[in-house]
Design a protein around this motif. Sequence first.
Motif, PDB file in Angstrom:
ATOM      1  N   GLN A   1       0.825  -1.208   0.000  1.00 55.88           N
ATOM      2  CA  GLN A   1       0.000   0.000   0.000  1.00 55.88           C
ATOM      3  C   GLN A   1       0.861   1.260   0.000  1.00 55.88           C
ATOM      4  O   GLN A   1       0.574   2.229  -0.714  1.00 55.88           O
ATOM      5  CB  GLN A   1      -0.922   0.011   1.216  1.00 55.88           C
ATOM      6  CG  GLN A   1      -1.978   1.110   1.188  1.00 55.88           C
ATOM      7  CD  GLN A   1      -2.946   0.959   0.038  1.00 55.88           C
ATOM      8  OE1 GLN A   1      -3.699   0.001  -0.021  1.00 55.88           O
ATOM      9  NE2 GLN A   1      -2.946   1.911  -0.886  1.00 55.88           N
ATOM     10  N   SER A   2       1.931   1.249   0.773  1.00 62.93           N
ATOM     11  CA  SER A   2       2.837   2.402   0.824  1.00 62.93           C
ATOM     12  C   SER A   2       3.506   2.628  -0.523  1.00 62.93           C
ATOM     13  O   SER A   2       3.619   3.763  -0.996  1.00 62.93           O
ATOM     14  CB  SER A   2       3.902   2.191   1.911  1.00 62.93           C
ATOM     15  OG  SER A   2       3.306   2.092   3.191  1.00 62.93           O
ATOM     16  N   LEU A   3       3.942   1.536  -1.152  1.00 64.18           N
ATOM     17  CA  LEU A   3       4.572   1.642  -2.468  1.00 64.18           C
ATOM     18  C   LEU A   3       3.592   2.167  -3.514  1.00 64.18           C
ATOM     19  O   LEU A   3       3.936   3.025  -4.333  1.00 64.18           O
ATOM     20  CB  LEU A   3       5.099   0.272  -2.897  1.00 64.18           C
ATOM     21  CG  LEU A   3       5.769   0.202  -4.275  1.00 64.18           C
ATOM     22  CD1 LEU A   3       6.986   1.105  -4.334  1.00 64.18           C
ATOM     23  CD2 LEU A   3       6.156  -1.234  -4.612  1.00 64.18           C
ATOM     24  N   GLY A   4       2.363   1.665  -3.469  1.00 70.42           N
ATOM     25  CA  GLY A   4       1.339   2.127  -4.406  1.00 70.42           C
ATOM     26  C   GLY A   4       1.015   3.595  -4.224  1.00 70.42           C
ATOM     27  O   GLY A   4       0.908   4.353  -5.199  1.00 70.42           O
ATOM     28  N   ASN A   5       0.861   4.012  -2.967  1.00 71.29           N
ATOM     29  CA  ASN A   5       0.570   5.425  -2.677  1.00 71.29           C
ATOM     30  C   ASN A   5       1.709   6.334  -3.141  1.00 71.29           C
ATOM     31  O   ASN A   5       1.478   7.397  -3.723  1.00 71.29           O
ATOM     32  CB  ASN A   5       0.343   5.622  -1.178  1.00 71.29           C
ATOM     33  CG  ASN A   5      -0.949   4.980  -0.696  1.00 71.29           C
ATOM     34  OD1 ASN A   5      -1.839   4.674  -1.491  1.00 71.29           O
ATOM     35  ND2 ASN A   5      -1.062   4.766   0.599  1.00 71.29           N
ATOM     36  N   PHE A   6       2.948   5.901  -2.883  1.00 69.25           N
ATOM     37  CA  PHE A   6       4.122   6.695  -3.272  1.00 69.25           C
ATOM     38  C   PHE A   6       4.201   6.834  -4.793  1.00 69.25           C
ATOM     39  O   PHE A   6       4.426   7.931  -5.319  1.00 69.25           O
ATOM     40  CB  PHE A   6       5.387   6.023  -2.725  1.00 69.25           C
ATOM     41  CG  PHE A   6       6.661   6.686  -3.167  1.00 69.25           C
ATOM     42  CD1 PHE A   6       7.110   7.843  -2.564  1.00 69.25           C
ATOM     43  CD2 PHE A   6       7.420   6.137  -4.206  1.00 69.25           C
ATOM     44  CE1 PHE A   6       8.291   8.454  -2.971  1.00 69.25           C
ATOM     45  CE2 PHE A   6       8.593   6.736  -4.628  1.00 69.25           C
ATOM     46  CZ  PHE A   6       9.028   7.908  -4.004  1.00 69.25           C
ATOM     47  N   THR A   7       4.006   5.731  -5.503  1.00 69.96           N
ATOM     48  CA  THR A   7       4.090   5.748  -6.961  1.00 69.96           C
ATOM     49  C   THR A   7       2.998   6.614  -7.571  1.00 69.96           C
ATOM     50  O   THR A   7       3.240   7.406  -8.495  1.00 69.96           O
ATOM     51  CB  THR A   7       3.981   4.308  -7.521  1.00 69.96           C
ATOM     52  OG1 THR A   7       4.975   3.471  -6.919  1.00 69.96           O
ATOM     53  CG2 THR A   7       4.174   4.310  -9.030  1.00 69.96           C
TER      54      THR A   7
END
Length: 216
Positions: free
Chosen positions: A203-209
């Motif tokens: 989720q963190s990676l998706g939000n950052f991207t």
Amino acid sequence: MLANTDQIIEALIETIQMVTFSLLFSTLLGLPLGILLVVTRKGHLLQNLPVFNILNGIINIFRSVPFIILLVALIPVTRLIVGTSIGTAAAIVPLVFYAGPYIARLVENSLLEVDPGVLEAAEAMGATPWQVISKFLLPEALSSLVLALTIATIGLVGATAMAGAVGAGGIGDLAITYGYQRFDEITMMITVAILVVIVQGLQSLGNFTAKKIRRR
């Protein structure tokens, strides 16, 4: 008996394999389906109500079946494709049938968020339907699509854990074999913690991207 470190690592690798390959094939299936659901609907680029209604109905059917039931119902198909109904490779087949329609819906929702004025301007400039889709529709929705795929990936993580109930391997299988059947609370807590870390990381990676894409 407590699962050892090697078993936990092996289960984690199996889960990653299932999620990775399932996501790849599900996206290859769901992305074009989602695009077709948008462009063939009434008043859109390639309006074709028969195609839209058929696709919409098929996707609704698969979306309405709980994964655990779909897992069992597709055993003959799974055996036909991979030659077995148990193990990591066998789990990928029902996972694709489960996630493909789900991704199609997420893609549809993301594309419908695009400002119709952008598409109208593209058509006014003489762009073909394919150019409108590839140069305007998808790029405008890219940030939303990243978040949609993030949601789908997290859903696949949960589904792989459920697939462990029928011997698919992975973290779910470890939790059932050791945590549930052998009443091993420590292994159960470890598997839950691993799943929580995976989901939080995704989720963190998706939000950052998605945030990076929006800034661009």
